[in-house]
Enzyme design. Structure first.
Site, PDB file in Angstrom:
ATOM      1  N   CYS A  79       0.788  -1.243   0.000  1.00 28.47           N
ATOM      2  CA  CYS A  79       0.000   0.000   0.000  1.00 28.47           C
ATOM      3  C   CYS A  79       0.817   1.289   0.000  1.00 28.47           C
ATOM      4  O   CYS A  79       0.724   2.077  -0.924  1.00 28.47           O
ATOM      5  CB  CYS A  79      -0.909   0.064   1.216  1.00 28.47           C
ATOM      6  SG  CYS A  79      -1.949  -1.344   1.467  1.00 28.47           S
ATOM      7  N   HIS A 135      -2.909   6.546   4.178  1.00 30.04           N
ATOM      8  CA  HIS A 135      -1.754   5.670   4.424  1.00 30.04           C
ATOM      9  C   HIS A 135      -0.413   6.255   3.974  1.00 30.04           C
ATOM     10  O   HIS A 135       0.483   5.534   3.534  1.00 30.04           O
ATOM     11  CB  HIS A 135      -1.974   4.281   3.796  1.00 30.04           C
ATOM     12  CG  HIS A 135      -1.253   3.206   4.554  1.00 30.04           C
ATOM     13  ND1 HIS A 135      -1.141   1.911   4.121  1.00 30.04           N
ATOM     14  CD2 HIS A 135      -0.574   3.253   5.736  1.00 30.04           C
ATOM     15  CE1 HIS A 135      -0.448   1.201   4.991  1.00 30.04           C
ATOM     16  NE2 HIS A 135      -0.090   1.995   5.977  1.00 30.04           N
TER      17      HIS A 135
END
Ligand SMILES: *[C@@H]1O[C@H](CO)[C@@H](O)[C@H](O)[C@H]1NC(C)=O
Ligand SMILES: *[C@@H]1O[C@H](CO)[C@@H](O)[C@H](O)[C@H]1NC(C)=O
Ligand SMILES: *[C@@H]1O[C@H](CO)[C@@H](O)[C@H](O)[C@H]1NC(C)=O
Ligand SMILES: *[C@@H]1O[C@H](CO)[C@@H](O)[C@H](O)[C@H]1NC(C)=O
Ligand SMILES: *[C@@H]1O[C@H](CO)[C@@H](O)[C@H](O)[C@H]1NC(C)=O
Ligand SMILES: *[C@@H]1O[C@H](CO)[C@@H](O)[C@H](O)[C@H]1NC(C)=O
Ligand SMILES: *[C@@H]1O[C@H](CO)[C@@H](O)[C@H](O)[C@H]1NC(C)=O
Ligand SMILES: *[C@@H]1O[C@H](CO)[C@@H](O)[C@H](O)[C@H]1NC(C)=O
Ligand SMILES: *[C@@H]1O[C@H](CO)[C@@H](O)[C@H](O)[C@H]1NC(C)=O
Ligand SMILES: *[C@@H]1O[C@H](CO)[C@@H](O)[C@H](O)[C@H]1NC(C)=O
Length: 556
Positions: A79, A135
């Site tokens: 990610c 993130h």
């Protein structure tokens, strides 16, 4: 007009002229709206357009068949590295994000010296909205979306959260992670994340003032796993509708739940496209659908995505970890309804979209991305022939693709994902074109006469489906440097390293050159003061005292 009455002096006259010029420019320009839909941990074989019949994805498929299927498109294997590449146009070795991901309690983020995609787009007159997962850091507020080019953000900061409770990570303690702009959105507790994000996106489109172009970054939680006690949360009735999925699975019930999560993600794509059509914005939009990395297969994260027939999974440099399921649609694409085999990397979106938005990507220095705008819209050869898949100096793992070839090295760390994982999705009965025809996405595209011709779908799908012939697992020991001809052998069956040793040597030299330009991995581990118990059980911004007091004010 209002300015005219409020402001009266000569200096303010020039202010007015200046504003009028900006507005006139925006209205005159035909800058496209950009809708970037990022799925999380979605596998190559989870979308119908790659040949699986198991879980219908009619909306995503309608978008893909009507636009361009990106079949030679690479992302990072995790990610934070992928998202940093998307936002900066730089390989993750050039931002220090190449090793693992940002941990919830890690006091770091994507370096503030980086200029991000929404910041570039803002200069070109765009309004930028973000919905979903960030993130890329939040320990200080300067790292969060609202300070990095987005005008609004409804979503969360960490790698994932439970889709109903929006809490994550029992270590060091559980914390809530859902925000509206800078405030903690306690009121959304109990509402399913995918639905929350879809509704917000539709609302943004409905309320958008079309005198300015829109950039909507919709980074879904789906289909990332949630928590250990409930890894794949989804509405029970949708799960029940997949009770017949009992074939060839690691865990049937989990695959059924995964199917339900994916169905809501697919519905979301349809609803967003319908909203664009309702506002007559579809005719002037670019819609991208992409995964952030390969699927979490066969129990990885207690999930069950499928990258079949590609090798490996999320967090590996095998094709299953880094070759991303993706497609792009826009009326600006002249040759539509095709499968692109042109090489592309996730860093390419930044220059590509800037060119599409009326910017000039050749003026960007120090990025790794290459503009694909001409390649996508005119179907001419891509300027990209090389992709650095990653160099992780902490584990030693590295991978590089040049032309047909790919090398992978330094894999001794973890070989548990060195295999091929189902389900294949090929045993389930046929692919139903009328389901695609009835999808919201198809209907939206059809309303502007820009949908795929249904008769073409089978041929496009066949071209987008990878088949590797008889299984032939060549040996690639963890300590080996392995070489594959990906054009011929996308499933990475046959290690050619001993056949073409000079190619291996040359590619290792190139890898070494990239390595010389790398920043060290920036991972620094947990900061105990991030513990949610210290912040009202919220994964809070903890590096600014100021923000903590703001947080306390909004506790209901
Ligand atoms: C962030 O970027 C600045 C400017 O390039 C650099 O001086 C600094 O070392 C970087 N910080 C980190 C943690 O990489
Ligand atoms: C978020 O910020 C935008 C302005 O940047 C504002 O229009 C919107 O109302 C804010 N949302 C909330 C819930 O405060
Ligand atoms: C949209 O923005 C323009 C320019 O700022 C403004 O004149 C117009 O009133 C706005 N329209 C709406 C519906 O708010
Ligand atoms: C599904 O199909 C694959 C190959 O197409 C086959 O190997 C497998 O046995 C099948 N599974 C079941 C449960 O039929
Ligand atoms: C883009 O920038 C380059 C480099 O500054 C320049 O040579 C080129 O003419 C520009 N192209 C356009 C279309 O403005
Ligand atoms: C490839 O790069 C060259 C040189 O920068 C440029 O002239 C050409 O337009 C590019 N081709 C594409 C398809 O972008
Ligand atoms: C295909 O889907 C339609 C609904 O869209 C349904 O009516 C039809 O029975 C399905 N056909 C098959 C062969 O399953
Ligand atoms: C499928 O691929 C073949 C060979 O590359 C090509 O000739 C054909 O036009 C493609 N068909 C579609 C529908 O993309
Ligand atoms: C890779 O395989 C393809 C298909 O067999 C072949 O055409 C190509 O020449 C090979 N590439 C290299 C660099 O050997
Ligand atoms: C990258 O450089 C580091 C430190 O110089 C070295 O330990 C590592 O082996 C290199 N990795 C590759 C893939 O060249």
């Amino acid at each position: 007009m209002r300015f005219w009455f409020i402001l009266g002096t000569v200096e303010n006259f020039w202010v007015l002229v200046f504003f009028t010029q900006i507005i006139t420019h925006a209205q005159d320009s035909k800058q496209p709206n950009i809708i970037f839909i990022l799925a999380d941990d979605l596998g190559w074989n989870d979308v119908g357009f790659h040949g699986s019949n198991e879980i219908p994805t009619p909306n995503i498929d309608a978008l893909a068949y009507s636009g361009v299927i990106l079949n030679n498109y690479y992302v990072n294997s995790l990610c934070s590295p992928s998202r940093s590449a998307l936002m900066t146009g730089k390989y993750s070795i050039h931002t220090g994000m190449q090793h693992l991901v940002l941990l919830p309690a890690e006091p770091r983020g994507l370096n503030l010296s980086e200029k991000l995609l929404p910041q570039y787009l803002k200069e070109l007159g765009y309004v930028n909205h973000m919905v979903g997962k960030w993130h890329l850091g939040y320990w200080k507020k300067e790292y969060t979306p609202m300070y990095r080019g987005f005008d609004s953000h409804l979503g969360y900061y960490n790698w994932g959260h439970h889709y109903y409770s929006h809490t994550l990570n029992p270590s060091p303690s559980w914390g809530y992670d859902m925000r509206r702009n800078m405030s903690v959105a306690f009121d959304l507790h109990g509402q399913y994340s995918t639905t929350v994000f879809t509704d917000e996106s539709v609302k943004i489109i409905k309320n958008h003032n079309i005198s300015q172009p829109l950039f909507l970054y919709l980074a879904h939680a789906a289909v990332h796993a949630a928590t250990a006690y409930d890894s794949l949360p989804a509405p029970d009735d949708v799960v029940a509708s997949f009770a017949n999925l009992t074939d060839d699975h690691w865990d049937n019930y989990r695959r059924q739940k995964f199917a339900a999560m994916l169905t809501l993600l697919d519905d979301s794509v349809g609803e967003v496209m319908q909203a664009l059509a309702d506002r007559k914005m579809l005719e002037n939009s670019i819609i991208i659908f992409s995964t952030d990395n390969g699927g979490a297969a066969e129990g990885y994260d207690i999930s069950e995505a499928s990258n079949w027939p590609l090798k490996g999974a999320k967090n590996s440099l095998w094709e299953g970890g880094v070759r991303g399921a993706a497609a792009v649609w826009s009326p600006l694409i002249k040759e539509k309804s095709r499968v692109s085999h042109q090489m592309m990397h996730i860093t390419d979106w930044l220059p590509t979209l800037l060119d599409a938005a009326g910017g000039n990507s050749s003026q960007l220095s120090e990025i790794d991305g290459i503009s694909m705008w001409d390649t996508l819209t005119n179907n001419v050869d891509s300027n990209r022939s090389e992709i650095l898949l990653n160099i992780d100096q902490t584990t030693g793992e590295a991978g590089l693709r040049i032309g047909d070839y790919k090398i992978i090295t330094g894999r001794s760390n973890d070989i548990s994902w060195d295999g091929w994982f189902g389900p294949t999705g090929r045993n389930v009965s046929g692919y139903n074109l009328s389901v695609i025809e009835n999808s919201l996405a198809y209907q939206a595209l059809d309303s502007v006469k820009l949908a795929v011709d249904l008769d073409e779908i089978d041929a496009i799908r066949e071209n987008a489906t990878i088949s590797c012939g008889d299984f032939d697992q060549g040996s690639c020991l963890p300590e080996d440097v392995c070489l594959y001809n990906i054009s011929n052998d996308p499933c990475e069956y046959v290690n050619l390293a001993k056949v073409f040793p000079n190619t291996v040597t040359a590619m290792l030299v190139t890898l070494g050159e990239y390595n010389d330009t790398s920043l060290p991995p920036q991972n620094i581990g947990d900061d105990p003061s991030a513990d949610p118990r210290l912040h009202q059980h919220v994964w809070s911004i903890w590096g600014d005292n100021e923000t903590i007091s703001e947080l306390l004010e909004v506790i209901p």
